[in-house]
Design a protein around this motif. Sequence first.
Motif, PDB file in Angstrom:
ATOM      1  N   ALA A  97    -100.552 145.291 -46.984  1.00 43.25           N
ATOM      2  CA  ALA A  97     -99.224 145.794 -47.336  1.00 43.25           C
ATOM      3  C   ALA A  97     -98.304 144.640 -47.721  1.00 43.25           C
ATOM      4  CB  ALA A  97     -98.634 146.572 -46.167  1.00 43.25           C
ATOM      5  N   GLU A  98     -97.476 144.859 -48.736  1.00 39.06           N
ATOM      6  CA  GLU A  98     -96.602 143.803 -49.226  1.00 39.06           C
ATOM      7  C   GLU A  98     -95.659 143.294 -48.139  1.00 39.06           C
ATOM      8  OE1 GLU A  98     -94.416 142.973 -53.318  1.00 39.06           O
ATOM      9  OE2 GLU A  98     -93.541 144.680 -52.244  1.00 39.06           O
ATOM     10  N   GLN A  99     -95.166 144.175 -47.308  1.00 41.98           N
ATOM     11  CA  GLN A  99     -94.238 143.746 -46.273  1.00 41.98           C
ATOM     12  C   GLN A  99     -94.900 142.782 -45.296  1.00 41.98           C
ATOM     13  OE1 GLN A  99     -90.864 144.267 -46.129  1.00 41.98           O
ATOM     14  NE2 GLN A  99     -91.109 142.665 -44.572  1.00 41.98           N
ATOM     15  N   ASP A 100     -96.168 142.982 -45.018  1.00 39.81           N
ATOM     16  CA  ASP A 100     -96.883 142.062 -44.124  1.00 39.81           C
ATOM     17  C   ASP A 100     -97.053 140.691 -44.767  1.00 39.81           C
ATOM     18  OD1 ASP A 100     -97.272 143.804 -41.915  1.00 39.81           O
ATOM     19  OD2 ASP A 100     -98.895 144.801 -42.992  1.00 39.81           O
ATOM     20  N   LEU A 101     -97.300 140.674 -46.076  1.00 43.72           N
ATOM     21  CA  LEU A 101     -97.425 139.400 -46.779  1.00 43.72           C
ATOM     22  C   LEU A 101     -96.090 138.660 -46.811  1.00 43.72           C
ATOM     23  CD1 LEU A 101     -99.661 140.554 -49.759  1.00 43.72           C
ATOM     24  CD2 LEU A 101    -100.376 139.342 -47.702  1.00 43.72           C
ATOM     25  N   ILE A 102     -95.008 139.409 -46.965  1.00 41.43           N
ATOM     26  CA  ILE A 102     -93.667 138.816 -46.932  1.00 41.43           C
ATOM     27  C   ILE A 102     -93.383 138.232 -45.559  1.00 41.43           C
ATOM     28  CG2 ILE A 102     -91.201 139.337 -47.038  1.00 41.43           C
ATOM     29  CD1 ILE A 102     -91.903 141.479 -49.151  1.00 41.43           C
ATOM     30  N   THR A 103     -93.726 138.979 -44.523  1.00 44.90           N
ATOM     31  CA  THR A 103     -93.476 138.530 -43.149  1.00 44.90           C
ATOM     32  C   THR A 103     -94.248 137.258 -42.831  1.00 44.90           C
ATOM     33  OG1 THR A 103     -93.132 140.834 -42.465  1.00 44.90           O
ATOM     34  CG2 THR A 103     -93.596 139.224 -40.718  1.00 44.90           C
ATOM     35  N   LEU A 104     -95.425 137.114 -43.435  1.00 43.47           N
ATOM     36  CA  LEU A 104     -96.287 135.968 -43.127  1.00 43.47           C
ATOM     37  C   LEU A 104     -96.087 134.788 -44.073  1.00 43.47           C
ATOM     38  CD1 LEU A 104     -99.556 137.899 -42.300  1.00 43.47           C
ATOM     39  CD2 LEU A 104     -98.250 136.472 -40.724  1.00 43.47           C
ATOM     40  N   GLN A 105     -95.017 134.798 -44.856  1.00 38.68           N
ATOM     41  CA  GLN A 105     -94.824 133.699 -45.805  1.00 38.68           C
ATOM     42  C   GLN A 105     -94.591 132.363 -45.108  1.00 38.68           C
ATOM     43  OE1 GLN A 105     -90.978 133.853 -47.993  1.00 38.68           O
ATOM     44  NE2 GLN A 105     -90.575 135.685 -46.781  1.00 38.68           N
ATOM     45  N   GLU A 106     -94.116 132.354 -43.864  1.00 35.61           N
ATOM     46  CA  GLU A 106     -93.795 131.105 -43.170  1.00 35.61           C
ATOM     47  C   GLU A 106     -94.931 130.551 -42.317  1.00 35.61           C
ATOM     48  OE1 GLU A 106     -91.182 129.146 -43.486  1.00 35.61           O
ATOM     49  OE2 GLU A 106     -90.455 130.496 -45.034  1.00 35.61           O
ATOM     50  N   GLY A 107     -95.899 131.358 -41.957  1.00 37.38           N
ATOM     51  CA  GLY A 107     -96.967 130.857 -41.096  1.00 37.38           C
ATOM     52  C   GLY A 107     -96.494 130.667 -39.660  1.00 37.38           C
ATOM     53  N   PHE A 108     -97.299 129.932 -38.860  1.00 34.91           N
ATOM     54  CA  PHE A 108     -97.026 129.799 -37.428  1.00 34.91           C
ATOM     55  C   PHE A 108     -96.733 128.366 -36.991  1.00 34.91           C
ATOM     56  CE2 PHE A 108     -99.260 133.748 -37.929  1.00 34.91           C
ATOM     57  CZ  PHE A 108     -98.629 134.621 -37.042  1.00 34.91           C
ATOM     58  N   GLY A 109     -96.599 127.438 -37.924  1.00 34.32           N
ATOM     59  CA  GLY A 109     -96.205 126.080 -37.550  1.00 34.32           C
ATOM     60  C   GLY A 109     -97.390 125.146 -37.351  1.00 34.32           C
ATOM     61  N   THR A 110     -97.057 123.871 -37.096  1.00 39.21           N
ATOM     62  CA  THR A 110     -98.080 122.816 -37.031  1.00 39.21           C
ATOM     63  C   THR A 110     -98.420 122.373 -35.606  1.00 39.21           C
ATOM     64  OG1 THR A 110     -96.362 121.131 -37.284  1.00 39.21           O
ATOM     65  CG2 THR A 110     -97.414 121.938 -39.297  1.00 39.21           C
ATOM     66  N   ASP A 111     -97.770 122.926 -34.599  1.00 38.56           N
ATOM     67  CA  ASP A 111     -98.002 122.468 -33.227  1.00 38.56           C
ATOM     68  C   ASP A 111     -98.905 123.408 -32.439  1.00 38.56           C
ATOM     69  OD1 ASP A 111     -96.226 124.549 -33.137  1.00 38.56           O
ATOM     70  OD2 ASP A 111     -94.876 123.638 -31.661  1.00 38.56           O
ATOM     71  N   LEU A 112     -99.717 124.191 -33.142  1.00 40.58           N
ATOM     72  CA  LEU A 112    -100.548 125.194 -32.473  1.00 40.58           C
ATOM     73  C   LEU A 112    -101.641 124.611 -31.571  1.00 40.58           C
ATOM     74  CD1 LEU A 112    -100.967 127.772 -35.386  1.00 40.58           C
ATOM     75  CD2 LEU A 112     -99.437 127.914 -33.414  1.00 40.58           C
ATOM     76  N   PRO A 113    -102.348 123.520 -31.955  1.00 37.56           N
ATOM     77  CA  PRO A 113    -103.411 123.011 -31.079  1.00 37.56           C
ATOM     78  C   PRO A 113    -102.930 122.623 -29.684  1.00 37.56           C
ATOM     79  CG  PRO A 113    -103.655 122.109 -33.270  1.00 37.56           C
ATOM     80  CD  PRO A 113    -102.329 122.811 -33.256  1.00 37.56           C
ATOM     81  N   GLY A 114    -101.772 121.954 -29.611  1.00 36.57           N
ATOM     82  CA  GLY A 114    -101.235 121.573 -28.311  1.00 36.57           C
ATOM     83  C   GLY A 114    -100.884 122.785 -27.469  1.00 36.57           C
ATOM     84  N   LEU A 115    -100.313 123.802 -28.111  1.00 35.79           N
ATOM     85  CA  LEU A 115     -99.970 125.034 -27.397  1.00 35.79           C
ATOM     86  C   LEU A 115    -101.236 125.733 -26.911  1.00 35.79           C
ATOM     87  CD1 LEU A 115     -97.808 127.156 -26.598  1.00 35.79           C
ATOM     88  CD2 LEU A 115     -98.172 128.202 -28.837  1.00 35.79           C
ATOM     89  N   PHE A 116    -102.262 125.741 -27.744  1.00 32.91           N
ATOM     90  CA  PHE A 116    -103.540 126.358 -27.380  1.00 32.91           C
ATOM     91  C   PHE A 116    -104.116 125.699 -26.130  1.00 32.91           C
ATOM     92  CE2 PHE A 116    -108.147 127.097 -29.061  1.00 32.91           C
ATOM     93  CZ  PHE A 116    -108.322 128.115 -28.145  1.00 32.91           C
ATOM     94  N   LEU A 117    -104.196 124.368 -26.128  1.00 28.57           N
ATOM     95  CA  LEU A 117    -104.751 123.658 -24.977  1.00 28.57           C
ATOM     96  C   LEU A 117    -103.904 123.897 -23.739  1.00 28.57           C
ATOM     97  CD1 LEU A 117    -106.744 121.699 -23.714  1.00 28.57           C
ATOM     98  CD2 LEU A 117    -105.385 119.809 -24.603  1.00 28.57           C
ATOM     99  N   GLN A 118    -102.599 123.883 -23.906  1.00 29.08           N
ATOM    100  CA  GLN A 118    -101.699 124.108 -22.775  1.00 29.08           C
ATOM    101  C   GLN A 118    -101.942 125.474 -22.137  1.00 29.08           C
ATOM    102  OE1 GLN A 118     -97.393 123.445 -23.511  1.00 29.08           O
ATOM    103  NE2 GLN A 118     -97.082 125.484 -22.652  1.00 29.08           N
ATOM    104  N   GLU A 119    -102.102 126.497 -22.967  1.00 30.10           N
ATOM    105  CA  GLU A 119    -102.317 127.840 -22.443  1.00 30.10           C
ATOM    106  C   GLU A 119    -103.689 127.989 -21.789  1.00 30.10           C
ATOM    107  OE1 GLU A 119    -100.172 130.369 -22.216  1.00 30.10           O
ATOM    108  OE2 GLU A 119     -98.661 128.958 -22.942  1.00 30.10           O
ATOM    109  N   VAL A 120    -104.688 127.311 -22.335  1.00 33.34           N
ATOM    110  CA  VAL A 120    -106.023 127.359 -21.737  1.00 33.34           C
ATOM    111  C   VAL A 120    -106.009 126.688 -20.373  1.00 33.34           C
ATOM    112  CG1 VAL A 120    -108.388 126.507 -21.939  1.00 33.34           C
ATOM    113  CG2 VAL A 120    -107.255 127.501 -23.925  1.00 33.34           C
ATOM    114  N   VAL A 121    -105.374 125.519 -20.275  1.00 33.21           N
ATOM    115  CA  VAL A 121    -105.324 124.777 -19.017  1.00 33.21           C
ATOM    116  C   VAL A 121    -104.599 125.576 -17.934  1.00 33.21           C
ATOM    117  CG1 VAL A 121    -104.387 122.714 -17.906  1.00 33.21           C
ATOM    118  CG2 VAL A 121    -105.546 122.507 -20.108  1.00 33.21           C
TER     119      VAL A 121
END
Length: 341
Positions: free
Chosen positions: A286-310
């Motif tokens: 759906a076009e609205q979903d593509l519009i919503t995802l135009q920004e992505g989720f940022g560049t600090d995801l790996p650190g957040l991932f490890l933090q949540e796993v720990v």
Amino acid sequence: MRVEIPVDLLKDRQGDENAELILKLIAFFREARHEWAISPRDVDAVHTFLERHLPVLAQSYLLLAQKASMAQAWRPQGGTTGVVRVADETLAADIRDLERPAVLVVENAIYDWQMIEALARLLGCEDVIDAKEGSRLGVYNGGGKDGATLHAVDQAAQFSRTKRVVLVIDSDSFHPTDRTGNHEKAEAAAREGVSAHVLSFREMENYIPNRVLARQPKKTAGMSSMAKRLESLKTFSPEQRAHFDMKHGFKGKPQKGAAQKGRHSGKAGTTYVIPPRHGDLYDGVAEQDLITLQEGFGTDLPGLFLQEVVRGGISERDLDGLGPGAKQELRSMFETIRGVI
């Protein structure tokens, strides 16, 4: 690494001449730096060798040989795959190879190792983490695909016979069938003795479960926007999610030309761009979903991932949402890494 010592090296003149190196090799097994591949029928020869050259420690080393032989007996078809078989003419070089830390080369030593550590904790591969913390595995920063490939080849050249080097790089693929230059780089490195793993998904960040994405950001103002992005991401099929730019999304201005697959809602600030290399992958979204995802989720995801796993907020079950075959591929990556440790 699994290492086999032929019994001929333990007997008579060869046993006397190689005693110092053989004992050094056995010390690697005692320290759990490497694993002994030995048949139960060869334990007596080890006993005789140790009694002659190292009577004080003979009993403890003999016990080590017995345990290793029992493990070998239970391996399917003798378990000879991946075994370093030393010989009289290679023993000194093999010792040097086995004494050096194994090498893992990635594009970014900080972010990629955070991803690998988080995944290792989820998949029960903590032995890889232990190897790094125990200085038996070094993680090197390649500074991108080209630099990582060159560095891996250079590191492999430092080993005489057993190239204990692994290269892990993103595929940068835009489509499940996409073969990129990174596959060619990995194959070139493999020809130089490097063990290479090219991720099936586009980038490391594509393996981060949705539950992690739901934990950011801390600011209330950003939480609503992030929640909407996550809901739109959940509409993707596993293939669409695997090749989405998790960090930057569909950001950018559409360019003119039939090849550019861009759409515009007609409202300011709601432009998004789908790179043509994606082909028809996102045609049904759906076009609205593509519009919503135009920004992505940022560049600090790996650190957040490890933090949540720990902290225990993420489990192996959360990886199931990545689609069939994802966990199997990640386990294969860890087996490749283990293969050089």
